[in-house]
Write an enzyme that holds these catalytic residues in place. Structure first.
Site, mmCIF file in Angstrom:
data_model
loop_
_atom_site.group_PDB
_atom_site.id
_atom_site.type_symbol
_atom_site.label_atom_id
_atom_site.label_comp_id
_atom_site.label_asym_id
_atom_site.label_seq_id
_atom_site.Cartn_x
_atom_site.Cartn_y
_atom_site.Cartn_z
ATOM 1 N N ARG A 1 0.824 -1.214 0.000
ATOM 2 C CA ARG A 1 0.000 0.000 0.000
ATOM 3 C C ARG A 1 0.859 1.266 0.000
ATOM 4 O O ARG A 1 0.445 2.306 -0.522
ATOM 5 C CB ARG A 1 -0.940 -0.009 1.206
ATOM 6 C CG ARG A 1 -2.034 1.081 1.162
ATOM 7 C CD ARG A 1 -3.039 0.871 2.280
ATOM 8 N NE ARG A 1 -4.186 1.780 2.185
ATOM 9 C CZ ARG A 1 -4.381 2.835 2.978
ATOM 10 N NH1 ARG A 1 -3.518 3.110 3.926
ATOM 11 N NH2 ARG A 1 -5.446 3.602 2.825
ATOM 12 N N ILE B 1 -7.257 7.658 -0.787
ATOM 13 C CA ILE B 1 -7.135 6.211 -0.901
ATOM 14 C C ILE B 1 -7.967 5.638 0.240
ATOM 15 O O ILE B 1 -7.899 6.106 1.371
ATOM 16 C CB ILE B 1 -5.657 5.761 -0.815
ATOM 17 C CG1 ILE B 1 -5.541 4.228 -0.925
ATOM 18 C CG2 ILE B 1 -4.982 6.259 0.447
ATOM 19 C CD1 ILE B 1 -4.094 3.730 -0.963
ATOM 20 N N SER B 2 -8.798 4.659 -0.061
ATOM 21 C CA SER B 2 -9.751 4.151 0.920
ATOM 22 C C SER B 2 -9.063 3.449 2.090
ATOM 23 O O SER B 2 -7.949 2.922 1.973
ATOM 24 C CB SER B 2 -10.733 3.176 0.256
ATOM 25 O OG SER B 2 -11.556 3.826 -0.666
ATOM 26 N N GLN B 3 -9.761 3.433 3.210
ATOM 27 C CA GLN B 3 -9.344 2.708 4.400
ATOM 28 C C GLN B 3 -9.123 1.234 4.056
ATOM 29 O O GLN B 3 -9.949 0.620 3.384
ATOM 30 C CB GLN B 3 -10.450 2.851 5.444
ATOM 31 C CG GLN B 3 -10.304 2.056 6.700
ATOM 32 C CD GLN B 3 -11.566 2.144 7.554
ATOM 33 O OE1 GLN B 3 -12.519 2.840 7.201
ATOM 34 N NE2 GLN B 3 -11.577 1.445 8.670
#
Length: 224
Positions: free
Chosen positions: A46, A72-74
């Site tokens: 990530r 950017i998503s969790q």
């Protein structure tokens, strides 16, 4: 930070996803996500999909800014959405909202082919570079209005949307194969729900709300 540091942080991220999944059992109907999804989350770095200055925070279970008012998503949400999508090795997946390519990279571990649409040219360019650097050769990205899907490559086995429209765009349900599945956040900004849409063999749609979420708004280039 070194690669071993990032590896350790990624393992801690997986542990947190595992714990949060248990707490979400009543919403998800199960206490653990698919093994292949967790393996993909554990493999994709990530930190390669966040701005350089945010790398130390890449494995915190939180959304992070990536520029242009986007995030950017969790990680927990990425894992849950990917699990709900139930991607199979032969699937062709449409992703709406590439961002910097993290969700694309996770999908690339599971699907045959990923077609991703991003409205913002600079984000799409960065995503292409980041995915290429990691050898994600089964992801194709185009700049365009995600509300329109990607008709040239339709129909799709699965559709995943990483920004929230108020209403599910008709083009996306049209481009979903009979027997296919879509995972999408939708609703007014203060009342979004994560929704699973399924299309049966006759083309009829059913929807199921999972839980409340908070996503960036899915912008429609033609109305903005």
């Amino acid at each position: 930070m070194s690669d071993p540091d990032f590896t350790t942080l990624r393992q801690l991220m997986l542990a947190e996803i595992t714990a949060k999944t248990i707490f979400a059992t009543s919403y998800l109907g199960k206490a653990a996500l698919r093994r292949l999804v967790m393996e993909a989350m554990g493999k994709v770095p990530r930190h390669e999909f966040v701005p350089f200055e945010l790398r130390p925070y890449a494995y915190v279970d939180s959304p992070l800014p990536i520029g242009f008012g986007k995030t950017i998503s969790q990680p927990f949400i990425v894992a849950v959405m990917t699990d709900l999508l139930d991607v199979q090795p032969t699937d062709r997946v449409l992703e709406v909202g590439t961002g910097l390519g993290y969700q694309s990279a996770v999908l690339s571990e599971l699907a045959q082919r990923v077609y991703s649409v991003e409205l913002i040219d600079e984000l799409a360019s960065q995503a292409r570079r980041r995915l290429a650097d990691l050898g994600c050769s089964n992801v194709e990205i185009k700049v365009g209005n995600g509300c329109n899907g990607w008709l040239e490559h339709a129909p799709f086995d699965k559709v995943i949307v990483t920004a929230a429209p108020e209403l599910i765009p008709p083009a996306l349900t049209y481009q979903l194969k009979p027997g296919g599945k879509m995972v999408i956040p939708a609703g007014l900004p203060d009342a979004q729900q994560l929704i699973v849409v399924e299309k049966d063999a006759s083309g009829s749609l059913t929807t199921r709300e999972i839980f409340a979420v908070m996503f960036s708004t899915l912008e429609d280039a033609e109305s903005g």
